[in-house]
Motif scaffolding. Structure first.
Motif, PDB file in Angstrom:
ATOM      1  N   PHE A   1      -8.006  48.219  28.606  1.00 23.14           N
ATOM      2  CA  PHE A   1      -7.168  47.582  29.621  1.00 23.14           C
ATOM      3  C   PHE A   1      -5.991  48.495  29.928  1.00 23.14           C
ATOM      4  N   ASP A   2      -5.785  48.791  31.195  1.00 22.59           N
ATOM      5  CA  ASP A   2      -4.685  49.674  31.556  1.00 22.59           C
ATOM      6  C   ASP A   2      -3.361  48.914  31.516  1.00 22.59           C
ATOM      7  N   ARG A   3      -2.271  49.672  31.661  1.00 27.76           N
ATOM      8  CA  ARG A   3      -0.937  49.081  31.531  1.00 27.76           C
ATOM      9  C   ARG A   3      -0.669  48.028  32.604  1.00 27.76           C
ATOM     10  N   VAL A   4      -1.144  48.252  33.824  1.00 25.04           N
ATOM     11  CA  VAL A   4      -0.941  47.279  34.894  1.00 25.04           C
ATOM     12  C   VAL A   4      -1.566  45.940  34.522  1.00 25.04           C
ATOM     13  N   THR A   5      -2.802  45.992  34.000  1.00 23.36           N
ATOM     14  CA  THR A   5      -3.496  44.755  33.626  1.00 23.36           C
ATOM     15  C   THR A   5      -2.809  44.073  32.453  1.00 23.36           C
ATOM     16  N   ARG A   6      -2.432  44.848  31.450  1.00 23.21           N
ATOM     17  CA  ARG A   6      -1.745  44.260  30.297  1.00 23.21           C
ATOM     18  C   ARG A   6      -0.429  43.615  30.716  1.00 23.21           C
ATOM     19  N   THR A   7       0.294  44.283  31.605  1.00 27.23           N
ATOM     20  CA  THR A   7       1.568  43.731  32.078  1.00 27.23           C
ATOM     21  C   THR A   7       1.352  42.416  32.809  1.00 27.23           C
ATOM     22  N   MET A   8       0.285  42.338  33.612  1.00 26.58           N
ATOM     23  CA  MET A   8      -0.024  41.094  34.311  1.00 26.58           C
ATOM     24  C   MET A   8      -0.252  39.950  33.323  1.00 26.58           C
ATOM     25  N   VAL A   9      -1.020  40.229  32.263  1.00 25.84           N
ATOM     26  CA  VAL A   9      -1.280  39.198  31.258  1.00 25.84           C
ATOM     27  C   VAL A   9       0.017  38.769  30.589  1.00 25.84           C
ATOM     28  N   TYR A  10       0.846  39.731  30.201  1.00 26.47           N
ATOM     29  CA  TYR A  10       2.113  39.403  29.535  1.00 26.47           C
ATOM     30  C   TYR A  10       3.024  38.590  30.459  1.00 26.47           C
ATOM     31  N   GLN A  11       3.063  38.945  31.729  1.00 28.65           N
ATOM     32  CA  GLN A  11       3.911  38.211  32.665  1.00 28.65           C
ATOM     33  C   GLN A  11       3.419  36.781  32.837  1.00 28.65           C
ATOM     34  N   ASN A  12       2.104  36.608  32.977  1.00 26.71           N
ATOM     35  CA  ASN A  12       1.561  35.254  33.096  1.00 26.71           C
ATOM     36  C   ASN A  12       1.830  34.439  31.839  1.00 26.71           C
TER      37      ASN A  12
ATOM     38  N   LYS B   1       4.322  34.817  29.753  1.00 27.54           N
ATOM     39  CA  LYS B   1       5.751  34.539  29.630  1.00 27.54           C
ATOM     40  C   LYS B   1       6.312  33.746  30.809  1.00 27.54           C
ATOM     41  N   ASN B   2       5.428  33.345  31.719  1.00 27.54           N
ATOM     42  CA  ASN B   2       5.826  32.576  32.899  1.00 27.54           C
ATOM     43  C   ASN B   2       6.725  33.379  33.827  1.00 27.54           C
ATOM     44  N   ILE B   3       6.509  34.677  33.863  1.00 25.68           N
ATOM     45  CA  ILE B   3       7.239  35.556  34.778  1.00 25.68           C
ATOM     46  C   ILE B   3       6.314  35.860  35.953  1.00 25.68           C
ATOM     47  N   PRO B   4       6.793  35.762  37.190  1.00 25.62           N
ATOM     48  CA  PRO B   4       5.923  36.068  38.330  1.00 25.62           C
ATOM     49  C   PRO B   4       5.293  37.449  38.200  1.00 25.62           C
ATOM     50  N   ALA B   5       3.969  37.503  38.265  1.00 28.02           N
ATOM     51  CA  ALA B   5       3.237  38.768  38.112  1.00 28.02           C
ATOM     52  C   ALA B   5       3.173  39.466  39.466  1.00 28.02           C
ATOM     53  N   GLU B   6       4.283  40.034  39.870  1.00 27.24           N
ATOM     54  CA  GLU B   6       4.384  40.674  41.184  1.00 27.24           C
ATOM     55  C   GLU B   6       4.893  42.104  41.047  1.00 27.24           C
ATOM     56  N   GLU B   7       4.446  42.957  41.940  1.00 30.64           N
ATOM     57  CA  GLU B   7       4.857  44.353  41.972  1.00 30.64           C
ATOM     58  C   GLU B   7       5.242  44.725  43.397  1.00 30.64           C
ATOM     59  N   ALA B   8       6.084  45.738  43.535  1.00 34.66           N
ATOM     60  CA  ALA B   8       6.523  46.199  44.853  1.00 34.66           C
ATOM     61  C   ALA B   8       5.881  47.535  45.202  1.00 34.66           C
ATOM     62  N   PHE B   9       5.866  47.838  46.495  1.00 39.25           N
ATOM     63  CA  PHE B   9       5.532  49.161  47.015  1.00 39.25           C
ATOM     64  C   PHE B   9       4.036  49.448  47.033  1.00 39.25           C
ATOM     65  N   GLY B  10       3.214  48.423  46.942  1.00 39.04           N
ATOM     66  CA  GLY B  10       1.784  48.620  47.117  1.00 39.04           C
ATOM     67  C   GLY B  10       1.031  48.921  45.838  1.00 39.04           C
ATOM     68  N   THR B  11      -0.292  48.917  45.952  1.00 35.65           N
ATOM     69  CA  THR B  11      -1.156  49.133  44.797  1.00 35.65           C
ATOM     70  C   THR B  11      -1.080  50.573  44.293  1.00 35.65           C
ATOM     71  N   GLN B  12      -1.250  50.731  42.993  1.00 37.25           N
ATOM     72  CA  GLN B  12      -1.307  52.053  42.380  1.00 37.25           C
ATOM     73  C   GLN B  12      -2.744  52.545  42.206  1.00 37.25           C
ATOM     74  N   ARG B  13      -3.707  51.751  42.625  1.00 39.16           N
ATOM     75  CA  ARG B  13      -5.113  52.093  42.394  1.00 39.16           C
ATOM     76  C   ARG B  13      -5.707  52.809  43.599  1.00 39.16           C
ATOM     77  N   ASP B  14      -6.715  53.609  43.332  1.00 39.72           N
ATOM     78  CA  ASP B  14      -7.472  54.281  44.383  1.00 39.72           C
ATOM     79  C   ASP B  14      -8.460  53.279  44.967  1.00 39.72           C
ATOM     80  N   LEU B  15      -8.260  52.896  46.216  1.00 40.36           N
ATOM     81  CA  LEU B  15      -9.095  51.867  46.834  1.00 40.36           C
ATOM     82  C   LEU B  15     -10.465  52.395  47.263  1.00 40.36           C
TER      83      LEU B  15
END
Length: 533
Positions: free
Chosen positions: A69-80, A82-96
């Motif tokens: 699991f990459d850091r983005v995914t782990r952070t999403m799980v931790y935020q959910n 901890k009841n912290i909105p799982a939101e990021e700014a400035f667009g996706t970091q993944r290659d679409l």
């Protein structure tokens, strides 16, 4: 300060003597060429190797490079959690545009997200105590693999959130019963918790425990995603007196589960065992779990259901990407079918044999977010299970120390000092938060797709990037069988060939024959089903 200089000289002197002694040992020992050629200094390689995973995880890998699991995914799980909105700014970091990437089709006319997540009925025609399961649940993890505090935290979290905790094959323990959460009791090949002294199935022990009010269903584990066809092993250093008592084994000894069950050998015998467990459990639902191997074996199971006129109430498909337990590297990397392909095989096999409306399908394997749930439901699943997602919600940091009893967060260890660091009450709240917020994400995505219910999902809603210039929906990429088509001889040629060569009394295929000569057999329950078994 003369005394200080003397101490320094002594330290240097004794240090040099110690280094010389180590060098002498290194030069003459025959096992390690690096130490023979570079005495003392060569030992630094061991130190660097020991801290390499931490250096890699914290200083080298990017936000999207980590595995499994990459850091983005782990952070999403931790935020959910901890009841912290799982939101990021400035667009996706993944290659679409990377081949193999999936995306979901949204609608230009979205609908309001429903505030409740639907439940799924577990219970076929012979089940008298059906259970309505959540779309997202705690997958199989045993006490022994997990610490007592981790099991307790998940149990309390499941009770708070109203979803299922699977026990894992290590037995139904007091920790699984502590907070009254709904449970699915998993039975593995060693029959822990319901075994005789010689390791066989004990019907009376099973009957008593299966009728506990907390037990809502029984799951027969045939194989698991991390090491299909291999069985399981709990290292002896994790087999405490408490675990030994719960499992009925010896303390401190490696706990080996064979790859096969002693109670049945053939697909047909498995169906009889399913029926036996359902009867002993007074009509509670009984399912089976496996990582898909060959397609014809799945079809053999379907033929056995038709022959026995009974079927499991659900099938959990475990993907090869699963893995809360340790396994040999080559099993992790090269053995077993990934969840996507395995799920489609099981779904199509059940549809083609007319059994899909009687057998629910669960999906387990790297399901950690709402989009993962939607993706799995779109291609055949009815509900999902998560192990590592729930571990991360309970504090796991992906240290990958699960098998050596040194888990730093106390999740996967029997070391009392380490496990005491996991506070049950706070982690239970995080597990419940994680479940709730993941389902909230699921319904929000569903609404964005213009759908009111998960039953409206299909393979046309999921698109796979084929190459840099093409992306195609799953309904075009893969065959999707029509109901009963295998019974009627109208399935695609390769599916029909495998079905014709499958048999309910063995897992291996029948010898190839010319054309499609069907074996004589019985017909299924409902009138009008004329397919041969």
């Amino acid at each position: 300060m003369p005394s200080g200089r003397k101490l320094i000289r002594k330290a240097v002197k004794y240090g040099a003597l110690a280094a010389s002694a180590v060098a002498a040992v290194d030069i003459v020992q025959p096992k390690h060429a690096i130490r023979r050629n570079y005495p003392v200094l060569g030992r630094a390689r061991w130190l660097m190797e020991s801290i390499r995973p931490e250096i890699q995880q914290y200083f080298v890998e990017s936000n999207t490079d980590g595995r499994p699991f990459d850091r983005v995914t782990r952070t999403m799980v931790y935020q959910n959690a901890k009841n912290i909105p799982a939101e990021e700014a400035f667009g996706t970091q993944r290659d679409l545009f990377v081949p193999g990437r999936d995306h979901l089709l949204h609608s230009t006319h979205p609908v309001p997200a429903r505030t409740d997540a639907p439940l799924v009925r577990l219970g076929g025609p012979e089940c008298t105590q059906p259970y309505d399961i959540s779309l997202f649940n705690i997958s199989s993890m045993s006490f022994g693999s997990l610490s007592a505090n981790a099991v307790l935290a998940m149990n309390k979290g499941a009770a708070m959130g109203g979803f299922i905790q699977e026990t894992g094959e290590g037995g139904l323990t007091k920790y699984h019963l502590e907070y009254g959460a709904d449970l699915i009791w998993e039975i593995g090949s060693s029959y822990f918790g319901c075994r005789t002294e010689d390791g066989h199935f004990d019907p009376e022990q099973f009957r008593v425990k299966a009728n506990y009010p907390e037990v809502k269903g029984i799951l027969i584990k045939l194989s698991q995603g991390a090491k299909p066809g291999m069985g399981g092993m709990l290292p002896g250093h994790k087999v405490t007196a408490e675990i030994a008592e719960a499992r009925g084994i010896e303390e401190g000894q490696d706990c080996l589960s064979p790859a096969w069950h002693s109670e049945f050998d053939t697909p047909l015998e498995l169906m009889h065992f399913v029926k036996k467990l359902r009867r002993l459990a007074n009509g509670k639902p009984v399912g089976i779990k496996f990582c898909v191997g060959s397609r014809h074996e799945v079809l053999s199971l379907c033929k056995a259901m038709l022959k026995a006129k009974t079927a499991p109430d659900w099938i959990t498909v475990d993907g090869a990407e699963g893995g809360t337990g340790a396994a040999p590297l080559e099993f992790l990397d090269r053995v077993g079918t990934p969840l996507t392909e395995g799920l489609m095989i099981v779904h199509n096999a059940l549809v083609g044999t007319g059994l899909r409306d009687q057998v629910a399908v669960g999906a387990a394997g790297k399901v950690v977010g709402g989009a993962d749930i939607i993706r799995r439901l779109a291609i055949g699943a009815d509900f999902t299970m998560s192990a590592r997602g729930m571990m991360m919600a309970a504090g796991c940091i992906q240290a990958k120390k699960c098998h050596d009893n040194t888990c730093p967060t106390g999740v996967a260890t029997q070391n009392p000092w380490l496990s005491r660091g996991l506070d049950v009450d706070s982690k239970a709240e995080r597990v419940a938060n994680y479940h709730r917020n993941t389902l909230k994400s699921t319904t929000r995505i569903l609404g964005a797709m213009g759908l009111h219910d998960v039953s409206q999902l299909g393979p046309g809603h999921l698109v796979r990037r084929v190459d840099q210039t093409q992306a195609r929906p799953y309904e075009d990429l893969y065959p999707w069988l029509e109901p009963g088509s295998l019974l009627e001889g109208k399935a695609p040629d390769d599916w029909q060939r495998d079905y014709d060569r499958a048999t309910y009394d063995q897992y291996s295929m029948l010898p190839p024959v010319q054309g499609r000569v069907r074996r004589p057999g019985h017909h299924f329950f409902a009138e009008g089903n004329v397919g041969s078994i």
